[in-house]
Design a protein around this motif. Structure first.
Motif, PDB file in Angstrom:
ATOM      1  N   VAL A  83       0.857  -1.184   0.000  1.00 40.47           N
ATOM      2  CA  VAL A  83       0.000   0.000   0.000  1.00 40.47           C
ATOM      3  C   VAL A  83       0.897   1.239   0.000  1.00 40.47           C
ATOM      4  CG1 VAL A  83      -1.927  -1.122   1.156  1.00 40.47           C
ATOM      5  CG2 VAL A  83      -0.174   0.003   2.529  1.00 40.47           C
ATOM      6  N   VAL A  84       0.379   2.314  -0.561  1.00 35.71           N
ATOM      7  CA  VAL A  84       1.094   3.596  -0.604  1.00 35.71           C
ATOM      8  C   VAL A  84       0.420   4.543   0.383  1.00 35.71           C
ATOM      9  CG1 VAL A  84       1.755   5.570  -2.015  1.00 35.71           C
ATOM     10  CG2 VAL A  84       1.776   3.266  -2.995  1.00 35.71           C
ATOM     11  N   VAL A  85       1.212   5.119   1.291  1.00 37.95           N
ATOM     12  CA  VAL A  85       0.698   6.027   2.320  1.00 37.95           C
ATOM     13  C   VAL A  85       1.341   7.397   2.126  1.00 37.95           C
ATOM     14  CG1 VAL A  85       0.396   6.430   4.785  1.00 37.95           C
ATOM     15  CG2 VAL A  85       0.465   4.085   3.913  1.00 37.95           C
ATOM     16  N   VAL A  86       0.518   8.452   2.153  1.00 40.24           N
ATOM     17  CA  VAL A  86       1.004   9.833   2.042  1.00 40.24           C
ATOM     18  C   VAL A  86       0.614  10.574   3.313  1.00 40.24           C
ATOM     19  CG1 VAL A  86       0.930  11.963   0.715  1.00 40.24           C
ATOM     20  CG2 VAL A  86       0.761   9.764  -0.468  1.00 40.24           C
ATOM     21  N   ALA A  87       1.604  11.202   3.968  1.00 44.44           N
ATOM     22  CA  ALA A  87       1.359  11.941   5.212  1.00 44.44           C
ATOM     23  C   ALA A  87       1.825  13.380   5.033  1.00 44.44           C
ATOM     24  CB  ALA A  87       2.098  11.280   6.382  1.00 44.44           C
ATOM     25  N   ARG A  88       0.937  14.328   5.358  1.00 49.82           N
ATOM     26  CA  ARG A  88       1.280  15.750   5.197  1.00 49.82           C
ATOM     27  C   ARG A  88       1.015  16.479   6.514  1.00 49.82           C
ATOM     28  NH1 ARG A  88      -1.713  18.970   0.578  1.00 49.82           N
ATOM     29  NH2 ARG A  88      -0.200  17.825  -0.700  1.00 49.82           N
ATOM     30  N   PRO A  89       2.049  17.162   7.075  1.00 47.43           N
ATOM     31  CA  PRO A  89       1.833  17.961   8.294  1.00 47.43           C
ATOM     32  C   PRO A  89       1.052  19.222   7.977  1.00 47.43           C
ATOM     33  CG  PRO A  89       4.080  18.210   7.511  1.00 47.43           C
ATOM     34  CD  PRO A  89       3.439  17.184   6.627  1.00 47.43           C
ATOM     35  N   GLY A  90       0.415  19.790   9.011  1.00 48.68           N
ATOM     36  CA  GLY A  90      -0.422  20.951   8.781  1.00 48.68           C
ATOM     37  C   GLY A  90       0.357  22.218   8.486  1.00 48.68           C
TER      38      GLY A  90
ATOM     39  N   ASP B  21      -4.330  -3.793   3.662  1.00 48.78           N
ATOM     40  CA  ASP B  21      -5.348  -2.939   4.269  1.00 48.78           C
ATOM     41  C   ASP B  21      -4.849  -1.496   4.295  1.00 48.78           C
ATOM     42  OD1 ASP B  21      -7.226  -1.638   5.838  1.00 48.78           O
ATOM     43  OD2 ASP B  21      -7.532  -3.361   7.161  1.00 48.78           O
ATOM     44  N   ALA B  22      -5.300  -0.699   3.318  1.00 54.06           N
ATOM     45  CA  ALA B  22      -4.819   0.681   3.215  1.00 54.06           C
ATOM     46  C   ALA B  22      -5.293   1.522   4.395  1.00 54.06           C
ATOM     47  CB  ALA B  22      -5.300   1.293   1.896  1.00 54.06           C
ATOM     48  N   THR B  23      -6.515   1.302   4.846  1.00 54.88           N
ATOM     49  CA  THR B  23      -7.035   2.093   5.971  1.00 54.88           C
ATOM     50  C   THR B  23      -6.227   1.828   7.242  1.00 54.88           C
ATOM     51  OG1 THR B  23      -9.260   1.997   5.016  1.00 54.88           O
ATOM     52  CG2 THR B  23      -9.080   2.625   7.332  1.00 54.88           C
ATOM     53  N   ALA B  24      -5.928   0.556   7.515  1.00 50.81           N
ATOM     54  CA  ALA B  24      -5.141   0.227   8.702  1.00 50.81           C
ATOM     55  C   ALA B  24      -3.750   0.825   8.625  1.00 50.81           C
ATOM     56  CB  ALA B  24      -5.058  -1.291   8.859  1.00 50.81           C
ATOM     57  N   ALA B  25      -3.139   0.804   7.424  1.00 50.03           N
ATOM     58  CA  ALA B  25      -1.805   1.386   7.266  1.00 50.03           C
ATOM     59  C   ALA B  25      -1.833   2.882   7.539  1.00 50.03           C
ATOM     60  CB  ALA B  25      -1.287   1.114   5.857  1.00 50.03           C
ATOM     61  N   ALA B  26      -2.870   3.578   7.043  1.00 52.50           N
ATOM     62  CA  ALA B  26      -2.988   5.019   7.289  1.00 52.50           C
ATOM     63  C   ALA B  26      -3.161   5.299   8.785  1.00 52.50           C
ATOM     64  CB  ALA B  26      -4.171   5.582   6.508  1.00 52.50           C
ATOM     65  N   GLU B  27      -3.943   4.472   9.453  1.00 53.40           N
ATOM     66  CA  GLU B  27      -4.154   4.672  10.886  1.00 53.40           C
ATOM     67  C   GLU B  27      -2.861   4.471  11.676  1.00 53.40           C
ATOM     68  OE1 GLU B  27      -7.011   2.064  12.585  1.00 53.40           O
ATOM     69  OE2 GLU B  27      -6.976   3.036  14.550  1.00 53.40           O
TER      70      GLU B  27
ATOM     71  N   VAL C 218      -3.284  11.960   6.858  1.00 49.49           N
ATOM     72  CA  VAL C 218      -2.717  10.744   6.268  1.00 49.49           C
ATOM     73  C   VAL C 218      -3.767  10.081   5.390  1.00 49.49           C
ATOM     74  CG1 VAL C 218      -1.593   8.531   6.713  1.00 49.49           C
ATOM     75  CG2 VAL C 218      -1.303  10.420   8.331  1.00 49.49           C
ATOM     76  N   CYS C 219      -3.368   9.690   4.186  1.00 49.11           N
ATOM     77  CA  CYS C 219      -4.258   8.941   3.296  1.00 49.11           C
ATOM     78  C   CYS C 219      -3.446   7.842   2.627  1.00 49.11           C
ATOM     79  CB  CYS C 219      -4.892   9.851   2.246  1.00 49.11           C
ATOM     80  SG  CYS C 219      -6.275   9.059   1.384  1.00 49.11           S
ATOM     81  N   ALA C 220      -4.085   6.699   2.385  1.00 48.21           N
ATOM     82  CA  ALA C 220      -3.399   5.545   1.786  1.00 48.21           C
ATOM     83  C   ALA C 220      -4.211   5.024   0.612  1.00 48.21           C
ATOM     84  CB  ALA C 220      -3.202   4.437   2.827  1.00 48.21           C
ATOM     85  N   SER C 221      -3.509   4.317  -0.278  1.00 47.47           N
ATOM     86  CA  SER C 221      -4.137   3.730  -1.461  1.00 47.47           C
ATOM     87  C   SER C 221      -3.565   2.345  -1.685  1.00 47.47           C
ATOM     88  CB  SER C 221      -3.900   4.611  -2.694  1.00 47.47           C
ATOM     89  OG  SER C 221      -4.465   4.027  -3.849  1.00 47.47           O
TER      90      SER C 221
END
Length: 640
Positions: A423-430, A467-473, A489-492
């Motif tokens: 899965v690919v996860v992207v995380a961006r700080p505010g 599980d993309a949702t679990a990885a994002a969490e 955070v969002c994953a695909s």
């Protein structure tokens, strides 16, 4: 009947004539001669039309084979180039090899490499190959940001007439002196920063093909890795020299001199990390643990307190942000092990007494000795030099058109199996990107057996799993305690066999932007939870990406195997799920429809008939039909 049979025999003869030319690898002009001879013999009507069609097909096959042969020859030359660069460690020699191989690879008149000068805005010629009159090594010229920056190669068929180019007087004069018309360039990056640009030039107008542009990009990436390797080894030598000078110099305390001498004896005497850790523990009067960049323990000396286990990742982050030893809660010290900008790990110290000024100085010297030993070990470790995790994910994202199999060996040598689902996860700080984000992401990716990269202030992770949702969490919960601002955070995914990683990244990024637009900053989600909403809210409106994410496997199978799974699924939905009515619409037997739908389930996965997903699949089918209609209605260019 006799006329029909005769016509059939003549048609077969025409087809065999074209096949014989293909089998004999005859020159392409003989295909035209075949038709001309038929006209001369008086052939007309359907037979001549058939021969014309056979000729066109034969010429198309001929051109296809010719293109494949050229592609294979270029690939072989590229492999030779990769081998030459990999076997060259001296930087000036490496750049000369790069220029020579690039000129041969693209069959151009001239190739040269520029490096950034000490004066901003200027570059100097580091190496060149080809006959020149004004181009010399060491020549300083203004840098053209249009041609030397950006992630992809830049090219122009006619330099003088191209208004996109900066056209400084010095560079234009140089181009005129060398009579250069066509030019292509690609920036070179040693893995940490831009270092220069590779140019290939032709003295006649030339339109570089998409394949040549892609090959130039791959060559730039390969050269960047080789340059990074050469600089890495040069820096290792500099570190060892610096440590020797420290050993020979005057120390503020006799104890520091003695301990440092013992450490250097271990490094230069071929000792291992365990021996070095033991010497460091004795000199620092405490327990020592050496961690890899991913937090893995490389060596331990002495008994570390229980809280050191829980604080290992936090210690790694806290020490590397200020890039100097840091005192943690509980009395532990964390010191980064660095070689220039290269992160080699972290030293964790549990001292038996509070550290003074001389102790902190000694701690820094200990980390330098560890860095020297790691550099020496890495210089003989091809995997550590040539297959960096960050570079691999950069390549996967930047070259989606390259077959996944080309990355399998590199990934395998890093202990990563791209054939498994990821899965690919992207995380961006505010707020503004922080160093802590990059350090934590690198550590987390290595601990999870994945890859990490940084793009536009976001941490991008490629992680094994389905599980993309679990990885994002998990990513969200891991980052929350370390950063002082919300992280979205969002994953695909998952993606199979290392394919379409770039597409999954784009999907995750679009959906992350959708989350921010919906006011869900600081939360986590997966792309599957967004569906078509991500397409509507994104700036790019990537309808094509949505269609491929929904029915791409069907369309690909239809294109490769001439099947009709997409058409069958469309008719099935129009028939409101009735197999009998679907069969009537398609004029096939209901059993045929049943078998096709079984194959659809294999390609799209279980659950494609569930209401929400079925709606999005129907929407993708409708959009695909509209695309085909609009494309057929495109006007034909004049004279076409």
């Amino acid at each position: 009947m006799g006329s029909i049979a005769s016509q059939g025999r003549m048609t077969e003869a025409s087809a065999f004539a074209v096949l014989e030319l293909l089998a004999d690898e005859a020159p392409i002009d003989q295909f035209e001669s075949l038709v001309e001879e038929a006209r001369w013999r008086g052939t007309t009507g359907a037979e001549l039309a058939f021969l014309e069609k056979a000729k066109r097909l034969g010429m198309a096959i001929y051109a296809q084979v010719e293109r494949r042969q050229r592609k294979e020859a270029r690939l072989s030359a590229f492999i030779d180039t990769a081998r030459s660069l990999a076997n060259t460690q001296d930087l000036p020699e490496l750049l000369s090899t790069l220029a020579r191989q690039a000129r041969q690879l693209f069959d151009v008149d001239l190739a040269y490499v520029t490096s950034f000068d000490r004066t901003p805005g200027l570059v100097s010629i580091s190496a060149f190959d080809g006959h020149t009159s004004a181009l010399t090594t060491g020549l300083t010229i203004p840098d053209d940001a249009t041609m030397s920056s950006g992630p992809t190669p830049f090219w122009t068929p006619d330099y003088a007439a191209d208004e996109r180019v900066g056209h400084s007087r010095a560079v234009d004069r140089l181009m005129r002196s060398e009579r250069i018309r066509a030019l292509m360039s690609v920036p070179l990056n040693d893995g940490a920063r831009p270092v220069g640009t590779l140019y290939v030039a032709s003295r006649s107008m030339r339109y570089f093909t998409a394949g040549e542009v892609s090959l130039m990009g791959s060559l730039g990436e390969l050269a960047g890795v080789a340059i990074g390797k050469a600089r890495f080894l040069e820096h290792a030598a500099d570190v060892i020299t610096e440590l020797r000078e420290h050993k020979a110099g005057v120390r503020g305390a006799q104890e520091i001199t003695a301990v440092h001498g013992r450490l250097m004896d271990v490094v230069l005497g071929g000792g291992d990390l365990r021996t070095l850790a033991a010497e460091a523990a004795t000199g620092l009067n405490g327990a020592v643990r050496i961690h890899a960049p991913d937090g893995a323990v490389l060596a331990t000396a002495g008994e570390m307190p229980a809280e050191a286990e829980a604080d290992a990742v936090r210690a790694l982050v806290e020490a590397h942000v200020p890039r100097e030893p840091a005192l943690l809660d509980g009395g532990l010290w964390a010191a980064p092990v660095l070689a220039g900008d290269e992160d080699l790990g972290t030293l964790l110290l549990s001292p038996r007494h509070p550290l003074g000024e001389h102790d902190v100085r000694l701690l820094v010297l200990v980390t330098q000795a560890i860095a020297a030993l790691l550099l020496l070990r890495h210089s003989h470790d091809e995997a550590a030099l040539g297959h960096d995790r960050d570079w691999l994910l950069e390549d996967l994202l930047a070259s989606p058109q390259r077959p996944a199999e080309q990355f399998q060996e590199r990934a395998g040598r890093l202990g990563i199996d791209l054939s498994r689902p990821h899965v690919v996860v992207v995380a961006r700080p505010g707020g503004e990107p922080q160093d802590k984000l990059a350090i934590w992401a690198s550590s987390y990716a290595r601990r999870r057996g994945g890859l990490k990269s940084m793009h536009a202030g976001c941490a991008v992770l490629l992680l094994p799993g389905t599980d993309a949702t679990a990885a994002a969490e998990q990513v969200s919960r891991g980052l929350a305690p370390l950063l002082d601002q919300p992280v979205t955070v969002c994953a695909s995914g998952p993606v199979e066999a290392g394919r379409d990683i770039a597409g999954a990244y784009e999907e995750a990024l679009r959906c992350l932007e959708a989350m921010i637009a919906l006011g869900a900053t600081g939360g986590f989600a997966s792309a599957r939870e967004h569906g078509f909403l991500g397409v509507l809210l994104s700036d790019t409106h990537d309808v094509e990406g949505f269609i491929r994410s929904m029915i791409g496997p069907l369309a690909d199978c239809d294109a490769r195997r001439y099947t009709e799974y997409t058409r069958t699924l469309d008719a099935y939905f129009d028939a409101r799920g009735s197999i009998t009515q679907t069969a009537e619409r398609l004029h096939v037997h209901p059993n045929t429809v049943g078998r096709r739908l079984e194959r659809v389930s294999e390609l799209l996965g279980a659950g494609w008939q569930q209401s929400e997903r079925a709606f999005e699949i129907q929407l993708a089918l409708r959009l695909s039909r509209i695309q085909h209609v609009l494309r057929r209605r495109r006007p034909v260019p004049a004279g076409g």
